[in-house]
Each structure stands twice: as structure tokens, then as C-alpha cells.
Design a protein around this motif. Structure first.
Motif, mmCIF file in Angstrom:
data_model
loop_
_atom_site.group_PDB
_atom_site.id
_atom_site.type_symbol
_atom_site.label_atom_id
_atom_site.label_comp_id
_atom_site.label_asym_id
_atom_site.label_seq_id
_atom_site.Cartn_x
_atom_site.Cartn_y
_atom_site.Cartn_z
ATOM 1 N N ILE A 194 0.778 -1.080 0.021
ATOM 2 C CA ILE A 194 0.016 -0.059 0.182
ATOM 3 C C ILE A 194 0.788 1.269 -0.217
ATOM 4 N N ASN A 195 1.725 1.315 0.874
ATOM 5 C CA ASN A 195 2.775 2.338 0.672
ATOM 6 C C ASN A 195 3.639 2.644 -0.301
ATOM 7 N N LYS A 196 3.720 1.663 -1.363
ATOM 8 C CA LYS A 196 4.399 1.912 -2.605
ATOM 9 C C LYS A 196 3.576 2.635 -3.360
ATOM 10 N N ASP A 197 2.187 2.221 -3.471
ATOM 11 C CA ASP A 197 1.009 3.017 -4.222
ATOM 12 C C ASP A 197 0.982 4.407 -3.600
ATOM 13 N N HIS A 198 0.871 4.527 -2.335
ATOM 14 C CA HIS A 198 0.755 5.711 -1.706
ATOM 15 C C HIS A 198 1.843 6.773 -2.032
ATOM 16 N N LYS A 199 2.998 6.278 -2.180
ATOM 17 C CA LYS A 199 4.244 7.043 -2.458
ATOM 18 C C LYS A 199 4.077 7.545 -3.755
ATOM 19 N N ALA A 200 3.604 6.694 -4.597
ATOM 20 C CA ALA A 200 3.481 7.438 -6.114
ATOM 21 C C ALA A 200 2.606 8.499 -6.235
ATOM 22 N N ILE A 201 1.368 8.370 -5.355
ATOM 23 C CA ILE A 201 0.487 9.214 -5.421
ATOM 24 C C ILE A 201 0.863 10.645 -4.836
ATOM 25 N N TYR A 202 1.703 10.394 -3.643
ATOM 26 C CA TYR A 202 2.335 11.462 -2.905
ATOM 27 C C TYR A 202 3.503 12.261 -3.719
ATOM 28 N N ASP A 203 4.173 11.390 -4.552
ATOM 29 C CA ASP A 203 5.329 12.000 -5.231
ATOM 30 C C ASP A 203 4.540 12.963 -6.298
ATOM 31 N N ALA A 204 3.632 12.593 -6.930
ATOM 32 C CA ALA A 204 2.915 13.348 -8.008
ATOM 33 C C ALA A 204 2.076 14.538 -7.553
ATOM 34 N N ILE A 205 1.527 14.398 -6.332
ATOM 35 C CA ILE A 205 1.038 15.603 -5.597
ATOM 36 C C ILE A 205 1.866 16.472 -5.278
ATOM 37 N N ALA A 206 3.134 15.962 -4.645
ATOM 38 C CA ALA A 206 4.204 17.033 -4.270
ATOM 39 C C ALA A 206 4.872 17.707 -5.422
ATOM 40 N N ALA A 207 4.755 17.277 -6.374
ATOM 41 C CA ALA A 207 5.361 17.508 -7.545
ATOM 42 C C ALA A 207 4.398 18.724 -8.440
ATOM 43 N N GLN A 208 3.008 18.625 -7.949
ATOM 44 C CA GLN A 208 2.161 19.256 -8.530
ATOM 45 C C GLN A 208 1.809 19.089 -9.893
ATOM 46 N N ASN A 209 1.804 17.561 -10.153
ATOM 47 C CA ASN A 209 1.560 17.215 -11.516
ATOM 48 C C ASN A 209 0.255 16.445 -11.489
ATOM 49 N N PRO A 210 -1.063 17.067 -11.787
ATOM 50 C CA PRO A 210 -2.309 16.459 -11.824
ATOM 51 C C PRO A 210 -2.578 15.253 -12.538
ATOM 52 N N ALA A 211 -2.047 15.336 -13.877
ATOM 53 C CA ALA A 211 -1.917 13.819 -14.724
ATOM 54 C C ALA A 211 -1.492 12.735 -14.172
ATOM 55 N N LYS A 212 -0.317 12.782 -13.494
ATOM 56 C CA LYS A 212 0.463 11.688 -13.014
ATOM 57 C C LYS A 212 -0.353 11.210 -11.601
ATOM 58 N N ALA A 213 -0.782 12.588 -10.823
ATOM 59 C CA ALA A 213 -1.544 11.988 -9.616
ATOM 60 C C ALA A 213 -2.646 11.243 -9.922
ATOM 61 N N SER A 214 -3.556 11.790 -10.845
ATOM 62 C CA SER A 214 -4.638 11.227 -11.487
ATOM 63 C C SER A 214 -4.318 9.609 -11.595
ATOM 64 N N GLN A 215 -3.498 9.284 -12.349
ATOM 65 C CA GLN A 215 -3.016 8.210 -12.946
ATOM 66 C C GLN A 215 -2.744 7.098 -11.831
ATOM 67 N N ALA A 216 -1.730 7.710 -10.777
ATOM 68 C CA ALA A 216 -1.349 7.009 -9.757
ATOM 69 C C ALA A 216 -2.444 6.593 -8.702
ATOM 70 N N ALA A 217 -3.400 7.601 -8.569
ATOM 71 C CA ALA A 217 -4.555 7.229 -7.723
ATOM 72 C C ALA A 217 -5.258 6.071 -8.572
ATOM 73 N N ARG A 218 -5.670 6.128 -9.641
ATOM 74 C CA ARG A 218 -6.353 5.280 -10.439
ATOM 75 C C ARG A 218 -5.699 3.960 -10.388
ATOM 76 N N ARG A 219 -4.274 3.650 -10.544
ATOM 77 C CA ARG A 219 -3.951 2.385 -10.671
ATOM 78 C C ARG A 219 -3.877 1.692 -9.114
ATOM 79 N N HIS A 220 -3.978 2.733 -8.172
ATOM 80 C CA HIS A 220 -3.900 2.104 -6.780
ATOM 81 C C HIS A 220 -5.320 1.519 -6.544
ATOM 82 N N MET A 221 -6.424 2.158 -7.115
ATOM 83 C CA MET A 221 -7.730 1.778 -7.012
ATOM 84 C C MET A 221 -7.763 0.577 -7.736
#
Length: 237
Positions: A194-221
Motif C-alpha cells: 500500500i505504501n508503494k502505491d501511496h508514495k506514487a500518489i504522494y510524489d505526483a501531488i508533491a510535484a504538482q502534477n495533476p495528470a500523474k497524480a490522477s494516474q497513480a490514484a487510479r492505478r492504486h484503486m
């Protein structure tokens, strides 16, 4: 419509009337059919009808008027959507909820990437650290739920947080189903995944990259969906 499942007659009646309220077939202030009419139409006892009416009243969908009968509550259309614990007893129901949640989480992460603050990022990191330290089901579930709530808060849209809380509470039993062993090794593996998935979401949000954040969250689900699908296949065997 003939109701045949004896163990869930009241549940079936509640779902039937909720559907009619949502569709507009029954409008706020309109009178419900009488007990006699319902018993005849659905082939159930008055006891079942009264139980269904009690549940509808508890949900704020029905109000009784002394000497007049039962009526659709004035605010019923605003309260009709519910996902109850009883509806999430089967894995197929959990899968339906996860399917609906996928798009919601993806959009929420995208917006969070545009609006997050350092405090939001710190909160997400704290949740990830809690997940890494977790050794039992309760701690894992709490950390997972808190991470998604932190993303919701980062959107600066209170409705995202409210709906995330709504969904999170209802998915807690399903997480316990997945974490059905008390083995510390199992929990450690779960936390790492779970933390691996969360890290991907976090990194994208931290980088202020909406597309990557959306992609990471979708993949997590989607991965959550895959895990529960695997459980469903085992149960079906």
C-alpha cells in the motif's frame, strides 16, 4: 415485483421504496401504500412491512402521521443515497463500490496536486509512516483511511472530504476481509504494498502534477479491485 428471499424481505422492501423515492415515483409528502396494499402486492407479512417502515424512518425517508399513515419525508430526496454495512457483506458488493470509487479518487488526487500545501504533504507523509509502523489490522486500516482523507483535505473542497469519509467507513470491513490473518508478516507485506502505491500518489501531488497524480490514484484503486477480485475467485471455488 415478487419478493422471494425470506431472509431479506424487509431489506428488499426498503430498497424498493428507496428506488421509487430516487426515481420520483414517490415524491416528498406523498403517502406510502397502506400495509394491506403492500402485503398483498409483495406477498409479505405486516411484520415485514412494519420493519421496513421502521428502517425507512430511521434513514429519514419516512414519517408517520397519527391516524393518517406513512408519508415520504420532505427531505427524503436528499437522504436517499446510502451504502449500508449489510450491503457490503459480499465481495461482489465491495467490488462495485471500488469500481465507483476509482474515478472519484483519480479526480481528487488531480485536484489535490493543484492545491496542496506543505501541511498537506506533511500529513500524507505521516500517514505513510504510520502505515510502515503498523503491525495489526486496526493500525493498517487507520493509516490507509487517514492517507486518503489527507488527499481529500488537500483539494480544499469539503465535499471531497465528506464523501471520502463516507466511503472509507464503509470499506473498513472489506479491508479486514483482505487482512483476514493476524500474521505480522502479512501486515508488513500489506503495508509495504500500500505504501508503494501511496508514495506514487504522494510524489505526483508533491510535484504538482495533476495528470500523474490522477494516474497513480487510479492505478492504486485498480490494484485494490484486482486483490478483491482474486478473493472473490477463491470464494467461488
Amino acid at each position: 415485483m415478487k419478493i422471494t428471499k425470506a431472509a431479506s424481505l424487509a431489506d428488499d422492501l426498503v430498497r424498493q421504496f428507496e428506488a421509487e423515492i430516487l426515481s420520483g415515483a414517490l415524491n416528498p409528502g406523498e403517502r406510502f401504500p397502506t400495509e394491506m396494499t403492500i402485503t398483498a402486492e409483495f406477498g409479505v407479512s405486516r411484520t415485514v412491512v412494519r420493519e421496513a417502515f421502521a428502517r425507512l424512518a430511521a434513514r429519514g425517508l419516512l414519517e408517520s402521521r397519527r391516524g393518517s399513515g406513512a408519508y415520504v419525508a420532505e427531505g427524503a430526496r436528499y437522504q436517499a443515497f446510502q451504502v449500508t454495512a449489510n450491503e457490503l457483506r459480499e465481495i461482489d458488493d465491495v467490488l462495485r463500490l471500488l469500481e465507483m470509487r476509482t474515478g472519484f479518487e483519480a479526480e481528487m488526487a488531480s485536484i489535490a496536486a493543484q492545491r496542496r500545501t506543505q501541511d498537506d504533504l506533511d500529513a500524507m507523509l505521516d500517514c505513510m509512516e504510520q502505515m510502515a509502523r503498523s503491525t495489526d489490522t486496526e493500525a493498517s486500516v487507520a493509516a490507509d483511511t487517514a492517507f486518503h482523507a489527507a488527499i481529500a483535505r488537500a483539494t480544499r473542497n469539503p465535499y471531497f472530504l465528506r464523501f471520502t469519509d463516507f466511503l472509507g467507513i464503509r470499506l473498513v470491513p472489506s479491508r479486514r476481509l483482505y487482512l483476514r490473518t493476524d500474521s505480522p508478516r502479512s501486515h508488513a507485506a500489506y503495508a509495504k504494498t500500500i505504501n508503494k502505491d501511496h508514495k506514487a500518489i504522494y510524489d505526483a501531488i508533491a510535484a504538482q502534477n495533476p495528470a500523474k497524480a490522477s494516474q497513480a490514484a487510479r492505478r492504486h484503486m485498480e490494484k485494490s479491485f484486482e486483490r478483491y477480485s482474486a478473493i472473490a475467485r477463491v470464494v467461488a471455488e
